[in-house]
Design an enzyme around this catalytic site. Structure first.
Site, short mmCIF file in Angstrom:
data_model
loop_
_atom_site.label_atom_id
_atom_site.label_comp_id
_atom_site.label_asym_id
_atom_site.label_seq_id
_atom_site.Cartn_x
_atom_site.Cartn_y
_atom_site.Cartn_z
N ASP A 96 0.82 -1.20 0.00
CA ASP A 96 0.00 0.00 0.00
C ASP A 96 0.86 1.26 0.00
O ASP A 96 0.65 2.16 -0.79
CB ASP A 96 -1.00 0.00 1.18
CG ASP A 96 -0.35 -0.29 2.53
OD1 ASP A 96 0.88 -0.49 2.60
OD2 ASP A 96 -1.10 -0.34 3.53
N ASP A 99 6.53 4.10 3.75
CA ASP A 99 6.52 5.18 4.75
C ASP A 99 7.94 5.28 5.33
O ASP A 99 8.80 5.88 4.71
CB ASP A 99 5.45 4.80 5.79
CG ASP A 99 5.22 5.87 6.83
OD1 ASP A 99 5.25 7.06 6.47
OD2 ASP A 99 4.97 5.53 8.00
N LYS A 127 5.49 8.12 0.95
CA LYS A 127 5.73 9.27 1.84
C LYS A 127 7.23 9.40 2.03
O LYS A 127 7.79 8.94 3.02
CB LYS A 127 5.10 9.00 3.21
CG LYS A 127 3.66 9.37 3.37
CD LYS A 127 3.31 9.31 4.86
CE LYS A 127 1.88 8.94 5.06
NZ LYS A 127 1.61 8.56 6.47
P1 IMP Z 1 6.77 1.39 6.69
O1 IMP Z 1 6.86 2.43 7.78
O2 IMP Z 1 7.27 1.91 5.37
O3 IMP Z 1 7.45 0.11 7.12
O4 IMP Z 1 5.24 1.07 6.47
C1 IMP Z 1 4.65 0.00 7.15
C2 IMP Z 1 3.19 -0.05 6.99
O5 IMP Z 1 2.67 1.00 7.74
C3 IMP Z 1 2.55 0.11 5.62
O6 IMP Z 1 2.55 -1.03 4.84
C4 IMP Z 1 1.16 0.52 6.04
O7 IMP Z 1 0.40 -0.64 6.32
C5 IMP Z 1 1.40 1.30 7.31
N1 IMP Z 1 1.30 2.78 7.10
C6 IMP Z 1 2.26 3.68 6.85
N2 IMP Z 1 1.76 4.92 6.72
C7 IMP Z 1 0.43 4.79 6.90
C8 IMP Z 1 -0.67 5.72 6.84
O8 IMP Z 1 -0.56 6.94 6.62
N3 IMP Z 1 -1.91 5.19 7.07
C9 IMP Z 1 -2.12 3.87 7.32
N4 IMP Z 1 -1.13 2.97 7.35
C10 IMP Z 1 0.13 3.43 7.15
MG MG Z 2 -1.18 -1.19 8.06
#
Ligand code: IMP
Ligand code: MG
Length: 171
Positions: A96, A99, A127
């Site tokens: 999705d 982040d 992001k």
């Molecule tokens: P990461 O921080 O890149 O490891 O992202 C991990 C997971 O955090 C993603 O796959 C999403 O499921 C969740 N995530 C990150 N940002 C958001 C947001 O703005 N809304 C909802 N879920 C988020």
């Molecule tokens: Mg999530």
């Protein structure tokens, strides 16, 4: 709770179509193993895979990094692994959002160690300013600012994944 729509269903659909075209061009007509990261990547992957003309094998990985909050813990847990052997296969990881980058990077590194022929990553949202590790997804739907959003697979707590649009979540 107030909602502010950031991306409508129509905008998302149009962009998924463009990404599918780009992926179609890059993969020629070679078979690809598409790997949605559960749970967040399932809606995007479902839309994307139906727009791909090449042979597609689907397999799934379940990760967890969040608990119930809004910020990643940085520690990515592998809850369920693949069933497919990806040695010498073309692999496309679909999630999705990128982040902090911990999730995508740790899964990409894990799959890389299994010797795929090619390995690409695709997210509907990026992001970039929140990145904590070095990773740039190969295919990005939309670059968005640092706001917490839900819908189109993205959750807060256990809810909101089923909405067809992406919106900011303010409690
Ligand atoms: P990461 O921080 O890149 O490891 O992202 C991990 C997971 O955090 C993603 O796959 C999403 O499921 C969740 N995530 C990150 N940002 C958001 C947001 O703005 N809304 C909802 N879920 C988020
Ligand atoms: Mg999530």
């Amino acid at each position: 709770m107030k909602e502010k729509i950031l991306l409508t269903a129509e905008e998302i659909e149009a962009r998924v179509g463009q990404l599918a075209e780009q992926i179609t061009e890059d993969f020629k007509n070679e078979e690809v193993i598409l790997i949605p990261l559960l749970r967040g990547g399932f809606i995007f992957a479902a839309d994307l895979c139906r727009k791909l003309p090449m042979p597609v094998v689907l397999d799934f990985i379940t990760t967890s990094s969040y608990g119930s909050g809004k910020a990643s813990s940085g520690e990515v847990k592998l809850i369920q692994d693949l069933r497919e052997d990806i040695t010498d296969k073309n692999v496309l990881i679909v999630d999705d959002i990128c982040d902090s980058g911990h999730t995508l990077k740790s899964i990409r590194d894990l799959l890389h160690s299994r010797g795929p022929r090619s390995l690409k990553t695709c997210v509907i949202l990026d992001k970039k300013e929140r990145r904590e590790v070095e990773i740039t997804p190969d295919y990005i739907g939309f670059s968005i600012p640092d706001v917490f959003i839900v819908g189109y697979g993205l959750n807060y707590g256990r809810l909101h994944r089923n909405k067809p649009y992406i919106y900011t979540y303010i409690e």
